[in-house]
Design an enzyme around this catalytic site. Structure first.
Site, PDB file in Angstrom:
ATOM      1  N   ARG A 193       0.901  -1.215  -0.052  1.00 38.48           N
ATOM      2  CA  ARG A 193      -0.067  -0.102   0.128  1.00 38.48           C
ATOM      3  C   ARG A 193       0.847   1.190  -0.100  1.00 38.48           C
ATOM      4  O   ARG A 193       1.998   1.140   0.604  1.00 38.48           O
ATOM      5  CB  ARG A 193      -0.760   0.122   1.233  1.00 38.48           C
ATOM      6  CG  ARG A 193      -2.183  -0.885   1.020  1.00 38.48           C
ATOM      7  CD  ARG A 193      -3.178  -0.465   0.240  1.00 38.48           C
ATOM      8  NE  ARG A 193      -4.234  -1.374   0.409  1.00 38.48           N
ATOM      9  CZ  ARG A 193      -4.411  -2.512  -0.637  1.00 38.48           C
ATOM     10  NH1 ARG A 193      -3.457  -2.869  -1.204  1.00 38.48           N
ATOM     11  NH2 ARG A 193      -5.415  -3.134  -0.475  1.00 38.48           N
ATOM     12  N   GLU A 229      -4.541   7.334  -4.614  1.00 39.95           N
ATOM     13  CA  GLU A 229      -4.744   6.423  -5.773  1.00 39.95           C
ATOM     14  C   GLU A 229      -5.895   6.997  -6.464  1.00 39.95           C
ATOM     15  O   GLU A 229      -6.972   7.189  -5.707  1.00 39.95           O
ATOM     16  CB  GLU A 229      -4.487   5.121  -5.790  1.00 39.95           C
ATOM     17  CG  GLU A 229      -3.360   4.638  -5.478  1.00 39.95           C
ATOM     18  CD  GLU A 229      -3.049   3.096  -5.276  1.00 39.95           C
ATOM     19  OE1 GLU A 229      -4.110   2.534  -5.630  1.00 39.95           O
ATOM     20  OE2 GLU A 229      -2.162   2.458  -4.916  1.00 39.95           O
ATOM     21  N   HIS A 284      -1.349  -0.093  -9.733  1.00 43.43           N
ATOM     22  CA  HIS A 284      -1.948  -1.041  -8.845  1.00 43.43           C
ATOM     23  C   HIS A 284      -2.448  -2.250  -9.490  1.00 43.43           C
ATOM     24  O   HIS A 284      -3.735  -2.403  -9.387  1.00 43.43           O
ATOM     25  CB  HIS A 284      -3.079  -0.190  -7.981  1.00 43.43           C
ATOM     26  CG  HIS A 284      -3.352  -0.934  -6.604  1.00 43.43           C
ATOM     27  ND1 HIS A 284      -3.771  -0.224  -5.469  1.00 43.43           N
ATOM     28  CD2 HIS A 284      -3.222  -2.208  -6.238  1.00 43.43           C
ATOM     29  CE1 HIS A 284      -3.859  -1.149  -4.367  1.00 43.43           C
ATOM     30  NE2 HIS A 284      -3.533  -2.479  -4.920  1.00 43.43           N
TER      31      HIS A 284
HETATM   32  O1  LIG Z   1      -4.369  -4.245  -3.542  1.00 45.49           O
HETATM   33  C1  LIG Z   1      -4.998  -5.297  -3.604  1.00 45.49           C
HETATM   34  C2  LIG Z   1      -5.344  -6.196  -2.568  1.00 45.49           C
HETATM   35  O2  LIG Z   1      -5.225  -5.597  -1.600  1.00 45.49           O
HETATM   36  O3  LIG Z   1      -5.934  -7.100  -3.045  1.00 45.49           O
END
Ligand SMILES: O=CC(=O)O
Length: 320
Positions: free
Chosen positions: A238, A267, A286
């Protein structure tokens, strides 16, 4: 009356049908945009179950105004977008999707590591921009992956999967975790170290910790100062785990060599984001778990969690 399920992002028909066979289903239909906050709040007020993703902020206030809500199933392993404490207090179950995305996310993490090490993005761009005038001895030279030292902060399932890939590259793997994992050390040959030692020794520093109050800016100015000037930071967990302003300074001042980033503090980012100005940043939007097979498995698991919760069964992966 049938229970009402709200699906907060557009899902393929086979996922919707799984729920629509038994429940009344509403869905946000726009593929590329998340549902606006106000609409999400309205839907939560009437829903028995919500199918969400990382783009929906499930705040405590919203949960308190959702009297029928019994379960939130998120199509993600990370659940920092959900106020877990309030959900627990209100008796709302929360489920997430670990395991199914482990290998896919580790693949992307390793792809970023290799791309940043060997400057793949810069090299690819240079050829597309007609900048290849001659082979030259030190043009676009990068860092070796084979035999390097990898430091993993946060040795969960994905950290372990990255360590397994590193074994194939003859890497020394150091890890730091809240708790030491002796069994993983025996199985994977990874070495436990303190956070500072790991940061100082790593050629590649891979951040794999979930985001929480405790991991906010876990890697910041002080940590960049400790890293080798030849080191590369990889973050696919993250954005908030890394202090982005400090990262920008460290990259610009050559305190570290590069970064491979799949996640950002706020984001989505756009091309005006300062980190994207830097040629030593390899960035992806991401996409850690984004293979067709894995995203479908995550969607199925999320729908299954709702089916389980609404029929009083145990949830496969319950958070609270
Ligand atoms: O970032 C993506 C997730 O947490 O699955």
């Amino acid at each position: 009356m049938k229970p009402y399920v709200f699906i907060a992002r557009k899902m393929p028909e086979e996922i919707v049908n799984k729920l629509a066979d038994r429940y009344e289903v509403g869905m946000w239909e726009k593929e590329e945009e998340p549902v606006p906050k106000e609409r999400l709040a309205e839907e939560c007020q009437k829903a028995d179950a919500v199918f969400c993703t990382i783009t929906e902020a499930m705040s405590g206030d919203m949960l308190r105004q959702s009297p029928k809500l019994k379960v939130i199933a998120t199509m993600a392993v990370g659940y920092n977008n959900i106020d877990i404490e309030t959900a627990a207090e209100l008796g709302i179950k929360v489920a997430h999707t670990p395991e199914v995305l482990t290998e896919t996310t580790a693949d992307l993490t390793f792809a970023l590591l290799m791309a940043a090490a060997r400057r793949v993005e810069e090299a690819a761009l240079s050829i597309k921009q007609n900048q290849w005038s001659s082979w030259s001895p030190f043009h676009l030279t990068g860092r070796d992956v084979f035999g390097a030292t990898l430091g993993i902060i946060g040795m969960g399932r994905i950290g372990e999967a990255v360590a397994r890939r590193a074994a194939g590259f003859n890497m020394e793997v150091l890890y730091h975790n809240r708790s030491r994992k002796k069994e993983a050390e025996d199985r994977l040959g990874v070495i436990y170290t303190g956070k500072n030692e790991l940061i100082e020794r790593a050629d590649f520093l891979c951040v794999m910790a979930p985001y929480s109050k405790d991991t906010h800016h876990l890697i910041g100015k002080e940590e960049f100062r400790r890293m080798k000037p030849t080191a590369i930071l990889i973050n696919s967990s993250r954005g908030g785990v890394v202090d982005e302003k400090a990262l920008y300074q460290a990259l610009q001042n050559k305190e570290i060599t590069g970064a491979g980033l799949d996640v950002f503090e706020n984001e989505p980012i756009d091309s005006a984001h300062p980190l994207l100005e830097l040629s030593n940043v390899t960035a992806t939007p991401h996409i850690g778990s984004a293979s067709v097979k894995t995203r479908m498995a995550m969607a199925h698991m999320t729908a299954d969690h709702i089916l389980q919760a609404l029929s009083g069964e145990e949830l496969t992966h319950r958070v609270v």
